[in-house]
Scaffold this motif. Structure first.
Motif, PDB file in Angstrom:
ATOM      1  N   THR A 146       5.298   0.235  28.937  1.00 42.80           N
ATOM      2  CA  THR A 146       5.709  -0.094  30.300  1.00 42.80           C
ATOM      3  C   THR A 146       7.108  -0.693  30.356  1.00 42.80           C
ATOM      4  N   ASN A 147       7.645  -1.087  29.205  1.00 37.25           N
ATOM      5  CA  ASN A 147       8.990  -1.688  29.158  1.00 37.25           C
ATOM      6  C   ASN A 147       9.118  -2.855  30.126  1.00 37.25           C
ATOM      7  N   TRP A 148       8.063  -3.649  30.243  1.00 37.37           N
ATOM      8  CA  TRP A 148       8.110  -4.768  31.182  1.00 37.37           C
ATOM      9  C   TRP A 148       9.202  -5.770  30.816  1.00 37.37           C
ATOM     10  N   VAL A 149       9.478  -5.910  29.514  1.00 33.33           N
ATOM     11  CA  VAL A 149      10.559  -6.802  29.087  1.00 33.33           C
ATOM     12  C   VAL A 149      11.910  -6.148  29.318  1.00 33.33           C
ATOM     13  N   TRP A 150      12.089  -4.927  28.799  1.00 35.08           N
ATOM     14  CA  TRP A 150      13.405  -4.277  28.796  1.00 35.08           C
ATOM     15  C   TRP A 150      13.788  -3.695  30.150  1.00 35.08           C
ATOM     16  N   GLY A 151      12.816  -3.266  30.927  1.00 33.17           N
ATOM     17  CA  GLY A 151      13.131  -2.585  32.176  1.00 33.17           C
ATOM     18  C   GLY A 151      12.952  -3.406  33.430  1.00 33.17           C
ATOM     19  N   SER A 152      12.188  -4.499  33.346  1.00 35.00           N
ATOM     20  CA  SER A 152      11.908  -5.293  34.541  1.00 35.00           C
ATOM     21  C   SER A 152      12.383  -6.730  34.428  1.00 35.00           C
ATOM     22  N   VAL A 153      11.999  -7.438  33.360  1.00 34.94           N
ATOM     23  CA  VAL A 153      12.464  -8.813  33.171  1.00 34.94           C
ATOM     24  C   VAL A 153      13.971  -8.820  32.936  1.00 34.94           C
ATOM     25  N   ALA A 154      14.473  -7.808  32.242  1.00 40.35           N
ATOM     26  CA  ALA A 154      15.914  -7.709  31.993  1.00 40.35           C
ATOM     27  C   ALA A 154      16.680  -7.248  33.232  1.00 40.35           C
ATOM     28  N   ALA A 155      15.948  -6.866  34.269  1.00 43.38           N
ATOM     29  CA  ALA A 155      16.574  -6.438  35.518  1.00 43.38           C
ATOM     30  C   ALA A 155      16.344  -7.499  36.584  1.00 43.38           C
ATOM     31  N   ASP A 156      16.444  -7.099  37.837  1.00 41.37           N
ATOM     32  CA  ASP A 156      16.281  -8.036  38.947  1.00 41.37           C
ATOM     33  C   ASP A 156      14.883  -7.994  39.559  1.00 41.37           C
ATOM     34  N   ASP A 157      13.960  -7.293  38.911  1.00 41.61           N
ATOM     35  CA  ASP A 157      12.604  -7.168  39.443  1.00 41.61           C
ATOM     36  C   ASP A 157      11.702  -8.340  39.094  1.00 41.61           C
ATOM     37  N   ALA A 158      11.887  -8.945  37.918  1.00 38.56           N
ATOM     38  CA  ALA A 158      10.867  -9.880  37.441  1.00 38.56           C
ATOM     39  C   ALA A 158      11.461 -11.010  36.619  1.00 38.56           C
ATOM     40  N   TYR A 159      10.740 -12.116  36.621  1.00 43.65           N
ATOM     41  CA  TYR A 159      10.979 -13.219  35.696  1.00 43.65           C
ATOM     42  C   TYR A 159      10.036 -13.066  34.507  1.00 43.65           C
ATOM     43  N   LYS A 160      10.404 -13.685  33.404  1.00 43.06           N
ATOM     44  CA  LYS A 160       9.445 -13.738  32.290  1.00 43.06           C
ATOM     45  C   LYS A 160       8.155 -14.382  32.749  1.00 43.06           C
ATOM     46  N   GLY A 161       8.277 -15.436  33.560  1.00 36.45           N
ATOM     47  CA  GLY A 161       7.096 -16.126  34.040  1.00 36.45           C
ATOM     48  C   GLY A 161       6.527 -17.064  32.998  1.00 36.45           C
ATOM     49  N   SER A 162       5.229 -17.380  33.138  1.00 38.95           N
ATOM     50  CA  SER A 162       4.548 -18.296  32.227  1.00 38.95           C
ATOM     51  C   SER A 162       5.270 -19.645  32.226  1.00 38.95           C
ATOM     52  N   ASP A 163       5.391 -20.270  31.053  1.00 35.37           N
ATOM     53  CA  ASP A 163       6.160 -21.513  30.977  1.00 35.37           C
ATOM     54  C   ASP A 163       7.352 -21.315  30.046  1.00 35.37           C
ATOM     55  N   PRO A 164       8.342 -22.182  30.123  1.00 34.89           N
ATOM     56  CA  PRO A 164       9.589 -21.946  29.380  1.00 34.89           C
ATOM     57  C   PRO A 164       9.416 -21.852  27.875  1.00 34.89           C
ATOM     58  N   SER A 165       8.413 -22.529  27.313  1.00 37.49           N
ATOM     59  CA  SER A 165       8.289 -22.601  25.860  1.00 37.49           C
ATOM     60  C   SER A 165       7.526 -21.436  25.243  1.00 37.49           C
ATOM     61  N   ASP A 166       6.806 -20.672  26.041  1.00 36.40           N
ATOM     62  CA  ASP A 166       5.997 -19.576  25.513  1.00 36.40           C
ATOM     63  C   ASP A 166       6.829 -18.302  25.444  1.00 36.40           C
ATOM     64  N   GLN A 167       6.825 -17.659  24.256  1.00 28.85           N
ATOM     65  CA  GLN A 167       7.612 -16.445  24.038  1.00 28.85           C
ATOM     66  C   GLN A 167       9.089 -16.669  24.435  1.00 28.85           C
ATOM     67  N   GLN A 168       9.694 -17.645  23.773  1.00 28.18           N
ATOM     68  CA  GLN A 168      11.054 -18.036  24.141  1.00 28.18           C
ATOM     69  C   GLN A 168      12.078 -16.931  23.905  1.00 28.18           C
ATOM     70  N   THR A 169      11.757 -16.001  23.011  1.00 22.31           N
ATOM     71  CA  THR A 169      12.709 -14.921  22.763  1.00 22.31           C
ATOM     72  C   THR A 169      12.907 -14.041  23.996  1.00 22.31           C
ATOM     73  N   ILE A 170      11.919 -14.023  24.897  1.00 25.09           N
ATOM     74  CA  ILE A 170      12.121 -13.277  26.148  1.00 25.09           C
ATOM     75  C   ILE A 170      13.101 -14.017  27.045  1.00 25.09           C
TER      76      ILE A 170
END
Length: 563
Positions: A72-96
């Motif tokens: 789904t490329n949710w990281v590369w195609g959506s979070v990296a764009a203007d559609d979505a935030y990583k969400g969750s909390d700042p410390s979880d999966q910090q590489t995103i």
């Protein structure tokens, strides 16, 4: 052929692939010879293994890195764009966080994850082509061999196209490559990708009873997609018109039919990635595991609150109430943001089929709480939730019954559907100057949205002021182009294509810098972040892969500019 983990097929014959420690070594490591697979059954087993990589995941050996490989490329195609935030909390999966903020280093594990999983797919395809080149007609008939090879080439084209979109220039390894560690990443692979797709089309069937298998229509649509990425509109158009005219596909009556388990593999679907749960794998690893984090952390699920819609994305669904057309002027104005049920402005009804909003019904799970109790950390990710990939409460049996990721379910990912084809064709018509034809295609999509069932409150009333109307005209090519591009966003929102669309349209730098500037007051972690034109359109070559490509102390791979 439901999604099957490769190990369930081939460990029995002690045949395994590896690309983790020896980079792109495609030699089988096994007690048995590769000729174990010199039969129709054997080739089909290998092919199922190549298909199994479509979802970008195949085991847990690489820890949490599998999220970066998701189809789904949710990281590369959506979070990296203007559609979505990583969400969750700042410390979880910090590489995103670094990806979302365009602060990625070559050691980012998500880059390595995407690279590894896609080259694992390439490796499996290459092994199949080695086998089919060696089998005799008595072992596999000529027609079956051509059919197997055609599917394999489309899969290989897909894995290379994913690599190209994410990393730019990557090394080309095929079934004849003897020393993959010496191959340089000194060119784009569009010619090789196109060649595989063109070679495959004549030997593929127009329809398959096994919905997992690739058809000739899917290959044509994919080839058009590759052409569009290169702005080859004249080459893409005939393929798209052929699919519209002769493919036998039709739009589903309701927009939401494209996101329901009960209506998957439907008349609109051209290429669909199959998910399965409760199939014997602990945690249902074949259920779209790459998106296992992207469900509410309470309410319908317990994990993990990632992948939340941006305020920018929600605002894009604003419409001018008098016309039912998008609000191109004030759509993202401060102080006029789309929120939860309290927002009384007119919106496109696709909004509430795409995201969960406070006070609005969330499928059949009830009304999403206004107090944001389903949201893991509203101060970090805002109030919105992703809705398209979740299952209904009435479909609980279609969700995993094992493992910690309780949102994993059997809702397939619709990779290419007829709506894509219509809007891609509209792009081609705009660039050819045929604005009326482009408007016709766009209005087909908008009229379906207008006719679709809307989200309703428990008393049956519409949950918001929904309105969408077709365009009556386009004044010029720029207006038409903007309309088509926005329709892409509204129709396929948070489906992993947005960043790549911005790149291929040549507006990534402008759009993303504007997004970072305007979104910073809403999400402070975006403050001061910049998108570097000529750099951030692609991501760094993983440092681990550069190190593994060393021959006599010199790396074959070259890092992308700016990293």
């Amino acid at each position: 052929m439901k999604k099957i983990v490769i190990f369930s097929l081939v460990v029995l014959t002690a045949f395994m692939f590896s690309c983790s420690e020896e980079w792109l070594d495609t030699k089988p490591k096994a007690a048995n010879s590769i000729n174990t697979f010199y039969s129709e059954t054997g080739v089909n087993a290998l092919l199922t293994g190549a298909y199994s990589m479509l979802d970008g995941h195949y085991n847990n050996d690489w820890g949490f890195n599998q999220w970066g490989g998701s189809v789904t490329n949710w990281v590369w195609g959506s979070v990296a764009a203007d559609d979505a935030y990583k969400g969750s909390d700042p410390s979880d999966q910090q590489t995103i966080n670094d990806i979302e903020q365009f602060n990625v280093s070559p050691s980012n594990e998500y880059c390595d994850s995407k690279w590894r999983f896609m080259y694992e797919g390439v490796s499996r395809c290459n092994e199949i082509l080695k086998v089919t080149s060696a089998v005799t007609a008595e072992q596999v008939s000529a027609d079956k061999k051509a059919w197997f090879e055609a599917q394999t080439k489309v899969l290989r084209a897909h894995y290379y196209f994913e690599l190209t979109r994410v990393f730019g220039k990557v090394p080309y390894i095929d079934e004849n490559t003897q020393a993959p560690e010496t191959v340089k990443n000194d060119k784009f692979l569009f010619a090789e990708i196109e060649a595989d797709l063109k070679a495959a089309i004549p030997s593929l069937k127009t329809r398959e009873t096994d919905k997992a298998r690739i058809t000739s229509w899917a290959a044509k649509a994919y080839l058009a997609k590759v052409y569009l990425f290169q702005k080859k509109y004249a080459e893409a158009k005939p393929l798209l018109v052929d699919i519209i005219t002769n493919g036998g596909f039709s739009l589903m009556p309701n927009y939401q039919d494209n996101y329901m388990i009960a209506t998957q593999n439907n008349a609109e679907s051209i290429l669909e990635v199959q998910y399965a749960v409760n199939d014997g794998t602990d945690g249902s690893l074949n259920g779209g595991w790459g998106d296992a984090l992207n469900f509410p952390s309470a309410g319908p699920s317990t994990c993990c609150g990632f992948f939340q819609a941006s305020r920018n994305f929600a605002n894009a669904f604003k419409v001018v109430e008098a016309t039912g057309l998008p609000d191109f002027t004030n759509w993202n104005a401060p102080g006029q943001e789309v929120g939860g049920v309290e927002y009384k402005g007119a919106v496109d009804p696709r909004l509430d089929h795409s995201i969960g909003r406070p006070g609005i019904p969330f499928l059949d799970w009830g009304i999403q709480p206004i107090n944001n109790s389903w949201v893991r950390d509203p101060s970090n990710g805002g109030p919105f939730l992703f809705k398209k990939s979740l299952y209904k409460a009435s479909e609980k049996s279609k969700a995993t019954q094992t493992g910690w990721a309780t949102g994993v379910n059997a809702n397939n990912f619709r990779f290419i559907r007829l709506a894509h084809v219509y809007l891609w064709a509209a792009e081609c018509e705009v660039e050819a100057g045929n604005l009326d034809k482009a408007r016709e295609y766009v209005n087909i999509i908008r009229n379906r949205a207008k006719a679709s069932a809307v989200v309703t409150m428990p008393d049956g009333s519409p949950a918001a002021k929904y309105k969408v109307e077709p365009y009556s005209s386009f004044a010029n090519a720029d207006e038409a182009r903007n309309a088509v591009r926005l329709e892409h966003r509204l129709e396929f929102g948070m489906e992993g294509g947005r960043f790549f669309d911005l790149v291929r349209w040549g507006i990534a730098a402008q759009t993303m810098q504007n997004y970072l500037n305007t979104e910073a007051p809403r999400r402070s972690y975006l403050s001061g972040r910049t998108f570097k034109a000529g750099v951030n359109e692609v991501w760094p070559i993983p440092q681990n892969q550069i190190d593994l490509s060393k021959v006599n102390g010199t790396s074959s791979l070259t890092q992308n500019t700016g990293y």
